[in-house]
Design a protein around this motif. Structure first.
Motif, PDB file in Angstrom:
ATOM      1  N   LYS A   1       2.356   1.672  -3.402  1.00 38.30           N
ATOM      2  CA  LYS A   1       1.573   2.086  -4.595  1.00 38.30           C
ATOM      3  C   LYS A   1       1.175   3.356  -4.480  1.00 38.30           C
ATOM      4  CE  LYS A   1      -0.962  -2.275  -5.710  1.00 38.30           C
ATOM      5  NZ  LYS A   1      -2.021  -2.889  -5.659  1.00 38.30           N
ATOM      6  N   ASP A   2       1.072   4.320  -3.171  1.00 35.72           N
ATOM      7  CA  ASP A   2       0.552   5.740  -3.151  1.00 35.72           C
ATOM      8  C   ASP A   2       1.910   6.485  -3.134  1.00 35.72           C
ATOM      9  OD1 ASP A   2       1.708   5.458  -0.711  1.00 35.72           O
ATOM     10  OD2 ASP A   2      -0.258   5.505   0.518  1.00 35.72           O
TER      11      ASP A   2
ATOM     12  N   ARG B   1       0.761  -1.209   0.063  1.00 33.51           N
ATOM     13  CA  ARG B   1       0.053   0.037  -0.009  1.00 33.51           C
ATOM     14  C   ARG B   1       0.960   1.314  -0.054  1.00 33.51           C
ATOM     15  NH1 ARG B   1      -3.320  -3.213   3.421  1.00 33.51           N
ATOM     16  NH2 ARG B   1      -2.347  -2.324   5.205  1.00 33.51           N
TER      17      ARG B   1
END
Length: 250
Positions: A48-49, A45
């Protein structure tokens, strides 16, 4: 084609750690001590960001700044102390004083002087790394036997030639050892300083994760700290030490 590889016990270290971690984590709720795969999902996560890259970049820039400054000063101080008895007597009490003080203890003062942010953390890193590196370089230069120096002088070498062809080659293994020690000290100081007074960075990740009760974030930060240290140790410093080991004067 026949493939063979020599077994290395170090290959078992990480699987062993993950098994022990998983076994201990199974005794606690996930919000207290998550499983390794929970932390892996957290890492995905953050990747990804782009958040993990932002914090990692901030930490690496601080580490590079403080470590580079410490390296330059340590080579100067260590070389002078190794070559000059008077300077060694002068610097020895300062080495003992600064080595005895935990580097993170300087963080509040550097933040008062430089404010929160890059330069205050760079100065903590500098203080943490410079004296251990200088002492290692000093000891390396002192270990160079006088016979090689006398032989060079007998052959007509001047002072600069002796430094270039005797002291520098013979001291390179100790310089690489100093870099290894200095990076380790600097990396620990960086993380500690970021936990006290930073708005981003791997240390900030760990500190903020603890404040909001996010164990996944805390363990992700810890894992990232360990991974960077492992990469530097195995891909850079061990190779440098092995390469320059043959330069020692016997």
């Amino acid at each position: 084609m026949r493939f063979s590889a020599k077994f290395h016990w170090g290959w078992l270290s990480l699987p062993f750690l993950l098994i022990v971690w998983s076994a201990i984590a199974s005794q606690y709720p996930a919000y207290i001590l998550p499983q390794p795969w929970d932390v892996a999902q957290e890492a995905v996560r953050w990747l990804k960001d782009g958040s993990l890259w932002v914090h990692l970049r901030a930490s690496l820039l601080e580490e590079i700044g403080g470590f580079a400054l410490a390296t330059v000063v340590a080579i100067l101080l260590g070389s002078l102390a190794g070559l000059s008895n008077n300077f060694r007597d002068f610097i020895s009490p300062l080495n003992s004083l600064f080595m005895a003080i935990p580097p993170v203890a300087w963080a509040p003062l550097t933040m008062i002087i430089f404010g929160l942010g890059y330069w205050s953390i760079v100065m903590v890193i500098f203080i943490a790394a410079v004296f251990p590196m200088a002492i290692t370089i000093q000891e390396g230069i002192q270990s160079i036997r006088g016979g090689e120096v006398r032989a060079a002088r007998t052959l007509g070498a001047d002072t600069w030639q002796i430094i270039l062809y005797v002291y520098i080659p013979a001291s390179l293994p100790f310089v690489t050892a100093a870099l290894r020690i200095g990076f380790s000290q600097a990396w620990r100081a960086l993380v500690a300083a970021e936990m006290i007074g930073a708005s981003k960075g791997i240390g900030w990740m760990v500190s903020m994760g603890g404040q909001i009760g996010n164990s996944n974030q805390v363990l992700l930060g810890i894992a990232t700290i360990g991974l960077i240290a492992w990469l530097m140790e195995n891909l850079a410093f061990k190779r440098l030490e092995k390469h320059y080991q043959t330069w020692r004067v016997h």
